[in-house]
Design a protein around this motif. Structure first.
Motif, mmCIF file in Angstrom:
data_model
loop_
_atom_site.group_PDB
_atom_site.id
_atom_site.type_symbol
_atom_site.label_atom_id
_atom_site.label_comp_id
_atom_site.label_asym_id
_atom_site.label_seq_id
_atom_site.Cartn_x
_atom_site.Cartn_y
_atom_site.Cartn_z
ATOM 1 N N VAL A 32 5.994 144.337 66.857
ATOM 2 C CA VAL A 32 6.089 144.803 67.095
ATOM 3 C C VAL A 32 5.042 145.876 68.603
ATOM 4 O O VAL A 32 4.402 145.653 67.813
ATOM 5 C CB VAL A 32 6.367 146.301 66.708
ATOM 6 N N VAL A 33 5.893 145.540 69.828
ATOM 7 C CA VAL A 33 4.579 145.933 70.739
ATOM 8 C C VAL A 33 5.842 147.576 71.865
ATOM 9 O O VAL A 33 7.235 147.955 71.904
ATOM 10 C CB VAL A 33 5.394 145.109 71.882
ATOM 11 N N ALA A 69 0.171 147.279 69.817
ATOM 12 C CA ALA A 69 0.772 145.832 69.285
ATOM 13 C C ALA A 69 0.732 146.300 67.819
ATOM 14 O O ALA A 69 -0.506 146.314 67.504
ATOM 15 C CB ALA A 69 0.932 144.603 69.873
ATOM 16 N N GLN A 70 1.890 145.065 66.806
ATOM 17 C CA GLN A 70 1.457 144.680 65.415
ATOM 18 C C GLN A 70 2.339 144.179 65.367
ATOM 19 O O GLN A 70 3.018 143.586 65.439
ATOM 20 C CB GLN A 70 2.742 146.119 64.159
ATOM 21 N N VAL A 71 1.813 143.394 63.673
ATOM 22 C CA VAL A 71 2.336 142.581 63.005
ATOM 23 C C VAL A 71 2.650 142.713 61.653
ATOM 24 O O VAL A 71 1.646 142.990 60.984
ATOM 25 C CB VAL A 71 1.225 141.376 62.726
ATOM 26 N N PHE A 72 3.124 142.142 61.897
ATOM 27 C CA PHE A 72 4.318 142.613 59.872
ATOM 28 C C PHE A 72 4.901 140.947 59.572
ATOM 29 O O PHE A 72 5.576 140.142 59.668
ATOM 30 C CB PHE A 72 5.263 143.645 59.783
ATOM 31 N N VAL A 85 9.694 152.895 68.282
ATOM 32 C CA VAL A 85 8.064 154.131 68.291
ATOM 33 C C VAL A 85 7.147 153.556 66.772
ATOM 34 O O VAL A 85 7.387 152.581 65.963
ATOM 35 C CB VAL A 85 8.436 154.737 66.870
ATOM 36 N N ILE A 86 5.974 153.124 67.391
ATOM 37 C CA ILE A 86 4.998 152.669 66.471
ATOM 38 C C ILE A 86 3.902 153.518 65.253
ATOM 39 O O ILE A 86 3.914 155.238 65.565
ATOM 40 C CB ILE A 86 3.471 152.189 67.532
ATOM 41 N N GLN A 87 3.927 153.069 64.628
ATOM 42 C CA GLN A 87 3.509 153.839 63.365
ATOM 43 C C GLN A 87 2.260 153.033 62.864
ATOM 44 O O GLN A 87 1.799 152.116 62.436
ATOM 45 C CB GLN A 87 5.049 154.137 62.639
ATOM 46 N N ASN A 88 1.308 153.794 61.743
ATOM 47 C CA ASN A 88 0.185 153.241 60.865
ATOM 48 C C ASN A 88 -0.656 153.568 62.091
ATOM 49 O O ASN A 88 -0.606 151.135 61.554
ATOM 50 C CB ASN A 88 1.214 153.139 59.904
#
Length: 367
Positions: A145-146, A151-154, A199-202
């Protein structure tokens, strides 16, 4: 009535989401192949592409913000399958998996590509990697997610991110490509690109301990061939013909990235630069200078060689990564007035880096 409205809203939301998400067809019409070998095949329930080495790019995709998803079938073989995004010329953001390090702290990696160099020897540790036990008998789902600089990786449909990190380059739309393994390839399936801004969360990025008294700025020369260091008596003439119009600055309070200023590939040959400090001492004195580099270095004080060493991948141990740190030190015999410290830094891959500090800088001015 309320239930009907709720169901209608949910239907419209799912319909909108399905239209905003592009499913990439796995064929040469939609993919740009730059691999040693590849094949399109049905595998473990999916239509896939299996490829070795190189990259597979997505044609006609310009990605700034959104969600990148794909499934990958990994083996325990050593490899680094992953994805590059926001590719612009020789700069990009990257996330990849190290399946052979399953369960270890460096089971994966977020890193920038700067001027064509991936900098994992700089951006390492819990801020940019996380332990994960990979399943080698089923597909691994990856979601990135960017949004802006975040950025985040799941992995495997986790509801919470495994890793959150600040992106390294200014946000700029660019292309996307997938990297393969080494001697053993990997299957990739179900590539989906959603370019709606998420939307970036956590978002809880890791931290890194800065080095106290680290040198904040270096002057770097234009590049030259490492073999020119074999004759120390010619260093003065070498220095005189180089350009000295570039500066590099400490990042994260840890080290300076030479690749920010110098491109190692290109028309001009060379894998080495001088990183220079001018040290003004208030008297004749000996000072301990702690330093680090990647991959090899020769140190000169007032044009005299005083150190030669290597800190590259696997040079000190078969698992040695060559990451940057204050792993070496020299005692500098400083004269009163100006002294010139040069570190000739040579690079192979993984990060072109230099760092240093005087633990006790009393009586010194450093420029």
């Amino acid at each position: 009535m309320n239930k009907t409205i709720s169901l209608s809203i949910l239907f419209l939301f799912n319909l909108f989401f399905s239209f905003s998400q592009e499913v990439i067809s796995l064929d040469t019409v939609h993919l740009k192949m730059n691999t040693s070998s590849y094949i399109f095949e049905d595998f473990k329930g999916y239509k896939t592409i299996y490829f070795k080495g190189g990259t597979v790019g997505l044609k006609d995709i310009s990605f700034l913000n959104g969600i990148i998803e794909y499934d990958i079938y990994i083996t325990e073989d050593r490899g680094f399958p992953g994805v590059y995004f926001r590719i612009n010329d020789d700069d990009a953001e990257q996330f990849y998996i190290r399946p052979h390090q399953s369960g270890n702290p460096d089971a994966n990696q977020a890193t920038p590509v700067t001027n064509g160099l991936a900098n994992w020897q700089f951006y390492f540790g819990s801020k940019y990697s996380f332990p994960h036990n990979y399943n080698f008998d089923s597909w691994t789902h990856v979601k990135i997610v960017v949004n802006g600089r975040q950025a985040q990786v799941f992995l495997d449909y986790s509801e919470t991110p495994h890793l959150s990190w600040q992106l390294f380059h200014e946000p700029k739309a660019g292309s996307i490509s997938f990297s393969g393994g080494l001697f053993r390839g990997f299957h990739i399936a179900n590539i989906k690109i959603d370019q709606q801004t998420p939307v970036i969360q956590n978002f809880e990025p890791g931290t890194r301990e800065p080095i106290e008294n680290v040198v904040g700025e270096w002057t770097v020369s234009s590049k030259f061939e490492e073999k020119e260091l074999e004759s120390p008596q010619t260093i003065s003439s070498l220095m005189s013909r180089l350009k000295w119009n570039k500066k590099i600055y400490v990042e994260e309070g840890v080290a300076s990235n030479i690749a920010r200023a110098i491109k190692i590939d290109g028309d001009v040959p060379g894998n080495t630069v001088f990183a220079r400090l001018t040290i003004t001492s208030d008297k004749d004195q000996v000072k301990l200078f702690d330093f680090g580099y990647s991959d090899r270095a020769v140190v000169f004080l007032n044009n005299k060689p005083i150190y030669k060493g290597t800190n590259g991948f696997q040079t000190r141990d078969y698992r040695y990564l060559g990451t940057i740190g204050l792993f070496d030190a020299v005692y500098l015999d400083l004269k009163k007035g100006k002294n010139t410290l040069l570190i000739a830094v040579s690079e192979d891959f993984g990060g072109w880096l230099v760092t240093g500090r005087f633990a006790n800088p009393e009586g010194l001015k450093i420029k």
